[in-house]
Design a protein around this motif. Structure first.
Motif, PDB file in Angstrom:
ATOM      1  N   VAL A 100       6.710 -16.079  -9.133  1.00  0.00           N
ATOM      2  CA  VAL A 100       7.236 -17.046  -8.175  1.00  0.00           C
ATOM      3  C   VAL A 100       7.148 -16.507  -6.752  1.00  0.00           C
ATOM      4  O   VAL A 100       6.835 -17.242  -5.803  1.00  0.00           O
ATOM      5  CB  VAL A 100       8.688 -17.411  -8.533  1.00  0.00           C
ATOM      6  N   SER A 101       7.393 -15.215  -6.594  1.00  0.00           N
ATOM      7  CA  SER A 101       7.306 -14.607  -5.260  1.00  0.00           C
ATOM      8  C   SER A 101       5.888 -14.670  -4.707  1.00  0.00           C
ATOM      9  O   SER A 101       5.676 -14.955  -3.521  1.00  0.00           O
ATOM     10  CB  SER A 101       7.797 -13.163  -5.326  1.00  0.00           C
ATOM     11  N   LYS A 102       4.897 -14.427  -5.558  1.00  0.00           N
ATOM     12  CA  LYS A 102       3.505 -14.509  -5.116  1.00  0.00           C
ATOM     13  C   LYS A 102       3.133 -15.946  -4.738  1.00  0.00           C
ATOM     14  O   LYS A 102       2.424 -16.173  -3.751  1.00  0.00           O
ATOM     15  CB  LYS A 102       2.582 -13.993  -6.217  1.00  0.00           C
ATOM     16  N   LEU A 103       3.594 -16.903  -5.537  1.00  0.00           N
ATOM     17  CA  LEU A 103       3.295 -18.299  -5.222  1.00  0.00           C
ATOM     18  C   LEU A 103       3.915 -18.715  -3.888  1.00  0.00           C
ATOM     19  O   LEU A 103       3.281 -19.407  -3.082  1.00  0.00           O
ATOM     20  CB  LEU A 103       3.807 -19.204  -6.337  1.00  0.00           C
ATOM     21  N   LYS A 104       5.143 -18.286  -3.636  1.00  0.00           N
ATOM     22  CA  LYS A 104       5.801 -18.621  -2.378  1.00  0.00           C
ATOM     23  C   LYS A 104       5.094 -17.985  -1.190  1.00  0.00           C
ATOM     24  O   LYS A 104       4.926 -18.602  -0.135  1.00  0.00           O
ATOM     25  CB  LYS A 104       7.264 -18.195  -2.422  1.00  0.00           C
ATOM     26  N   LYS A 105       4.661 -16.746  -1.347  1.00  0.00           N
ATOM     27  CA  LYS A 105       3.970 -16.062  -0.251  1.00  0.00           C
ATOM     28  C   LYS A 105       2.650 -16.739   0.081  1.00  0.00           C
ATOM     29  O   LYS A 105       2.315 -16.960   1.252  1.00  0.00           O
ATOM     30  CB  LYS A 105       3.726 -14.597  -0.617  1.00  0.00           C
ATOM     31  N   SER A 152       4.064 -24.088   8.628  1.00  0.00           N
ATOM     32  CA  SER A 152       5.146 -24.923   9.143  1.00  0.00           C
ATOM     33  C   SER A 152       6.128 -25.365   8.067  1.00  0.00           C
ATOM     34  O   SER A 152       7.180 -25.930   8.394  1.00  0.00           O
ATOM     35  CB  SER A 152       4.567 -26.162   9.828  1.00  0.00           C
ATOM     36  N   GLU A 153       5.818 -25.149   6.794  1.00  0.00           N
ATOM     37  CA  GLU A 153       6.710 -25.562   5.723  1.00  0.00           C
ATOM     38  C   GLU A 153       7.834 -24.545   5.539  1.00  0.00           C
ATOM     39  O   GLU A 153       7.656 -23.349   5.789  1.00  0.00           O
ATOM     40  CB  GLU A 153       5.936 -25.723   4.411  1.00  0.00           C
ATOM     41  N   VAL A 154       8.980 -25.031   5.101  1.00  0.00           N
ATOM     42  CA  VAL A 154      10.166 -24.198   4.881  1.00  0.00           C
ATOM     43  C   VAL A 154      10.565 -24.320   3.417  1.00  0.00           C
ATOM     44  O   VAL A 154      10.714 -25.431   2.893  1.00  0.00           O
ATOM     45  CB  VAL A 154      11.329 -24.627   5.794  1.00  0.00           C
ATOM     46  N   LEU A 155      10.733 -23.168   2.757  1.00  0.00           N
ATOM     47  CA  LEU A 155      11.170 -23.129   1.373  1.00  0.00           C
ATOM     48  C   LEU A 155      12.616 -22.644   1.330  1.00  0.00           C
ATOM     49  O   LEU A 155      12.891 -21.460   1.540  1.00  0.00           O
ATOM     50  CB  LEU A 155      10.263 -22.219   0.542  1.00  0.00           C
ATOM     51  N   SER A 156      13.522 -23.552   1.096  1.00  0.00           N
ATOM     52  CA  SER A 156      14.939 -23.245   0.963  1.00  0.00           C
ATOM     53  C   SER A 156      15.390 -23.725  -0.410  1.00  0.00           C
ATOM     54  O   SER A 156      14.638 -24.408  -1.117  1.00  0.00           O
ATOM     55  CB  SER A 156      15.731 -23.937   2.078  1.00  0.00           C
ATOM     56  N   PRO A 157      16.612 -23.393  -0.835  1.00  0.00           N
ATOM     57  CA  PRO A 157      17.074 -23.905  -2.143  1.00  0.00           C
ATOM     58  C   PRO A 157      17.038 -25.420  -2.252  1.00  0.00           C
ATOM     59  O   PRO A 157      16.895 -25.955  -3.352  1.00  0.00           O
ATOM     60  CB  PRO A 157      18.507 -23.362  -2.229  1.00  0.00           C
ATOM     61  N   ASP A 158      17.149 -26.121  -1.123  1.00  0.00           N
ATOM     62  CA  ASP A 158      17.105 -27.585  -1.162  1.00  0.00           C
ATOM     63  C   ASP A 158      15.691 -28.139  -1.239  1.00  0.00           C
ATOM     64  O   ASP A 158      15.493 -29.280  -1.653  1.00  0.00           O
ATOM     65  CB  ASP A 158      17.801 -28.165   0.065  1.00  0.00           C
ATOM     66  N   THR A 159      14.698 -27.367  -0.821  1.00  0.00           N
ATOM     67  CA  THR A 159      13.301 -27.816  -0.867  1.00  0.00           C
ATOM     68  C   THR A 159      12.475 -27.091  -1.922  1.00  0.00           C
ATOM     69  O   THR A 159      11.363 -27.519  -2.219  1.00  0.00           O
ATOM     70  CB  THR A 159      12.635 -27.616   0.501  1.00  0.00           C
ATOM     71  N   ASN A 168       5.585 -32.772  -4.928  1.00  0.00           N
ATOM     72  CA  ASN A 168       4.452 -32.380  -4.089  1.00  0.00           C
ATOM     73  C   ASN A 168       4.501 -30.885  -3.772  1.00  0.00           C
ATOM     74  O   ASN A 168       3.476 -30.199  -3.811  1.00  0.00           O
ATOM     75  CB  ASN A 168       4.457 -33.184  -2.792  1.00  0.00           C
ATOM     76  N   THR A 169       5.674 -30.395  -3.448  1.00  0.00           N
ATOM     77  CA  THR A 169       5.811 -28.971  -3.149  1.00  0.00           C
ATOM     78  C   THR A 169       5.486 -28.118  -4.365  1.00  0.00           C
ATOM     79  O   THR A 169       4.845 -27.062  -4.248  1.00  0.00           O
ATOM     80  CB  THR A 169       7.230 -28.680  -2.655  1.00  0.00           C
ATOM     81  N   ALA A 170       5.911 -28.552  -5.555  1.00  0.00           N
ATOM     82  CA  ALA A 170       5.633 -27.785  -6.774  1.00  0.00           C
ATOM     83  C   ALA A 170       4.131 -27.722  -7.052  1.00  0.00           C
ATOM     84  O   ALA A 170       3.596 -26.649  -7.379  1.00  0.00           O
ATOM     85  CB  ALA A 170       6.373 -28.417  -7.955  1.00  0.00           C
ATOM     86  N   MET A 171       3.423 -28.845  -6.917  1.00  0.00           N
ATOM     87  CA  MET A 171       1.982 -28.846  -7.177  1.00  0.00           C
ATOM     88  C   MET A 171       1.226 -28.023  -6.143  1.00  0.00           C
ATOM     89  O   MET A 171       0.226 -27.359  -6.466  1.00  0.00           O
ATOM     90  CB  MET A 171       1.464 -30.287  -7.184  1.00  0.00           C
ATOM     91  N   ALA A 172       1.674 -28.054  -4.879  1.00  0.00           N
ATOM     92  CA  ALA A 172       1.025 -27.239  -3.854  1.00  0.00           C
ATOM     93  C   ALA A 172       1.355 -25.761  -4.019  1.00  0.00           C
ATOM     94  O   ALA A 172       0.546 -24.894  -3.676  1.00  0.00           O
ATOM     95  CB  ALA A 172       1.433 -27.722  -2.465  1.00  0.00           C
ATOM     96  N   LEU A 173       2.543 -25.436  -4.531  1.00  0.00           N
ATOM     97  CA  LEU A 173       2.922 -24.037  -4.741  1.00  0.00           C
ATOM     98  C   LEU A 173       2.014 -23.351  -5.758  1.00  0.00           C
ATOM     99  O   LEU A 173       1.612 -22.200  -5.567  1.00  0.00           O
ATOM    100  CB  LEU A 173       4.371 -23.966  -5.206  1.00  0.00           C
TER     101      LEU A 173
END
Length: 691
Positions: free
Chosen positions: A398-403, A411-418, A501-506
């Motif tokens: 998950v850390s690699k995917l987020k990076k 410009s995207e922000v990954l927080s617990p809500d997103t 959308n965020t999950a598929m792009a991640l």
């Protein structure tokens, strides 16, 4: 006067772009200037040759300039009387110039500015576009398949509803997968990448240039500057030796780009190698209403271009006619084709959603045969008919995917809500690893914070052992959303689609822009305004979920059966096909009046007074019950329960009250008849006493 001054300022800008002065205007230069204003009236300044003539004559009369007496000559007057003026046609480019442009693009020492300009000209040439059409293309809507490039003009000279186009990427010189089209797209990605977050930017092929760079912020190139660039490129300035010229570069106009392929295909049509329908598709000319119902207007265009390329590579050479009629054609210089065999280079696209691109399944307008499975390929065996949940991803994965996601989309922000929940992210990762993209149910589309909150109040599920196999035994099912029509709205659907959308792009399944384009179009149908008198309504939550399921089943079929990438499949469903519009079309409203209410109302109002005198006393029980006398049921807002008056909760009636025992209103049925029968036990005795 103000109109004349504004027109003269535009004329002055044209003279500066061509390095001319007011004193250098002669008869020949003046006619060329008027032709430029006539051709660019729809793209740059909004006036034609007649407005420029009037402004120049006003200036000549005001300043008393004797050298401008040619403004009243026959050449200038011919622009004021177009009906008696001989029609001037755009001369098509020679094959020698087109091949040299491709060769220049494929060279390593080609500057970035030349790559963008030459690529834009070649794109208009192969796609059969006018200059104004090429400056009305949303770059984010391009579809790249290595062997072909597809796009759509959102407005053209002949249509305001969009015009699809396509081109064969290889051109005349490329024998491998790397072509001039790929090199040009990389150049566009380089200049647009730093500003890829701008939602309204990038709707033109040619940006305005300044010296050796581009004007910042980038704006569309004007017609006059594009004409200057085209005539300059026709001289082949990068070649050190003298080059043979087929025609004077000043005779070419920007419309020559569109007429080139049409002229070539006309010569092949005389030999029966291409059809007239393919030529109409290449030139985007109207030919009956049958095209309105065709599946893919670009298939015939790609087939025509493939025939052109194959014939030239086989030794066929075209002739360039000067005008209509019996005039002698222009002498063409000899063309010797070179071969550039270079494999496709993986590029990390920053602006275009072209990652994980594959070859186009349509090479010559017909589907290719299905590929056979090699003996060395890994074959995945299904575990069971009822697939269990996807395994949870490890923390380092998950850390690699987020990076990687933050590198691709700064410009995207990954927080617990997103951030997508672990269940949703695991399902998306498993689907992408299998290259299968089935529909993910809406009840699993939640953020990580939402899932954590639900886990706190989630009760463990006790399994029923009877009749279950070992792989079906789940001691605890993860929390899921309750999808219904009463407790959800448009914002809830929008949030679920954004999380998906965020999950598929991640996981790198496709570009985030493609997913958001699908979501925006989907939500546009759900939020459209309808007139109250039309008797129509937008789809509800369950109907929207069913439509999304069918659309993703179609996307899954395109990827699995027809070899589309997920980016191209999303683009196909979002922009080209009409399935979304049909599935989300407005529905007819259902009337709230029960059947037979009119007759009951009539019987109530026409009944004799004497016979209904005793029963009329029952109307005093509860409030807001007089609607029953009019034939329509109303809600009871107050009732006497165990000798105490209590207000009833109206939100409880529609299932929207979430306060539970903390609600100060009573959670009882407010329907009049059901309420009176259930909460008034003495009603029957009172009726008997009245009778």
């Amino acid at each position: 006067m103000f109109k004349y001054i504004g027109t003269l300022q535009c004329v002055h800008n044209i003279l500066q772009e061509f390095s001319l002065t007011w004193q250098a205007i002669g008869t020949y230069k003046l006619s060329d200037l008027l032709q430029i204003t006539h051709e660019g009236r729809q793209t740059d300044w909004g006036f034609g040759a007649s407005a420029a003539i009037k402004a120049l004559r006003w200036l000549q009369k005001t300043l008393q300039i004797p050298a401008w007496s040619t403004l009243h000559g026959p050449v200038v007057n011919s622009f004021l009387n177009p009906k008696i003026h001989e029609r001037k046609e755009a001369i098509p480019l020679s094959l020698f110039i087109v091949t040299q442009w491709e060769r220049r693009l494929l060279m390593k020492d080609c500057p970035l500015q030349d790559q963008v300009v030459l690529g834009g000209f070649l794109c208009m040439l192969w796609a059969g576009l006018r200059f104004s059409d090429g400056q009305r293309i949303n770059l984010q809507s391009l579809s790249w398949c290595i062997t072909a490039l597809r796009g759509s003009c959102f407005q053209t000279k002949t249509t305001k509803s969009g015009q699809p186009w396509a081109l064969q990427a290889r051109g005349f010189l490329s024998r491998g997968d790397w072509s001039w089209t790929a090199q040009w797209l990389v150049a566009l990605d380089t200049i647009w990448g730093p500003m890829h977050n701008a939602q309204t930017a990038g709707d033109f092929l040619l940006p305005m240039t300044l010296d050796t760079g581009f004007v910042q912020p980038m704006i569309p190139m004007s017609y006059s500057q594009a004409l200057k660039w085209m005539r300059f490129m026709c001289t082949l300035p990068w070649k050190l030796s003298d080059t043979p010229m087929s025609a004077n570069p000043n005779d070419y106009t920007l419309h020559s780009l569109k007429t080139t392929t049409l002229s070539w295909s006309n010569q092949l049509a005389q030999q029966g190698l291409v059809t007239e329908e393919q030529r109409h598709l290449q030139g985007h000319h109207r030919r009956g209403s049958m095209r309105l119902y065709s599946r893919d207007d670009t298939a015939g265009q790609l087939a025509l271009q493939d025939t052109l390329i194959t014939q030239v590579q086989s030794g066929y050479r075209f002739v360039t006619p000067l005008h209509r009629g019996s005039q002698q054609p222009i002498r063409e210089p000899p063309v010797k084709l070179e071969s550039f065999a270079k494999s496709y280079q993986e590029h990390r696209w920053a602006f275009f959603p072209f990652n994980n691109a594959v070859k186009d399944p349509l090479l010559k307008g017909q589907p290719t045969a299905l590929a056979t499975i090699d003996s060395g390929d890994e074959i995945t065996v299904e575990r069971s008919w009822s697939e269990s949940f996807a395994p949870k991803l490890q923390a380092n994965t998950v850390s690699k995917l987020k990076k990687q996601f933050l590198d691709d989309y700064p410009s995207e922000v990954l927080s617990p809500d997103t951030m997508p929940s672990s269940r949703l992210l695991s399902m998306a990762f498993q689907h992408h690893s299998k290259r299968e993209y089935p529909w993910i149910p809406w009840r699993y589309r939640m953020s990580q914070s939402k899932m954590d909150d639900m886990v706190i109040y989630h009760k463990p599920k006790v399994p029923r052992i009877e009749g279950l196999q070992l792989h079906q035994l789940l001691l605890d099912e993860p929390p899921a959303l309750d999808i219904n029509n009463t407790g959800m709205g448009v914002n809830a659907i929008r949030n679920m689609m954004d999380i998906h959308n965020t999950a598929m792009a991640l996981v790198g399944a496709c570009h985030l822009q493609r997913l958001r384009a699908y979501s925006l179009r989907f939500m546009s149908f759900l939020t459209q305004r309808l007139d109250g008198d039309s008797g129509l309504r937008t789809p509800n939550v369950l109907e929207a979920q069913a439509a999304d399921k069918q659309l993703w089943n179609l996307i899954h079929e395109l990827v699995l059966d027809q070899g589309f990438t997920l980016d191209n499949a999303l683009h196909e469903v979002t922009h080209l096909r009409a399935d979304m519009a049909s599935l989300l079309q407005p529905r007819a409203k259902v009337t709230s009046r029960p059947m037979g209410s009119t007759s009951s109302s009539a019987s109530t109002t026409t009944a004799p007074k004497g016979k209904s005198k005793g029963k009329g006393k029952s109307k005093s029980i509860g409030k807001n019950t007089r609607g029953e006398a009019q034939g329509r049921p109303t809600w009871v807002t107050e009732a006497t329960i165990q000798g105490k008056k209590q207000q009833l909760c109206m939100q409880f009636q529609s299932g929207r009250c979430q306060k539970g025992d903390l609600c100060k209103f009573g959670h009882f049925c407010a329907y009049p008849l059901a309420f009176l029968v259930s909460l008034q036990p003495n009603l029957t005795e009172s009726k008997r006493a009245m009778n």
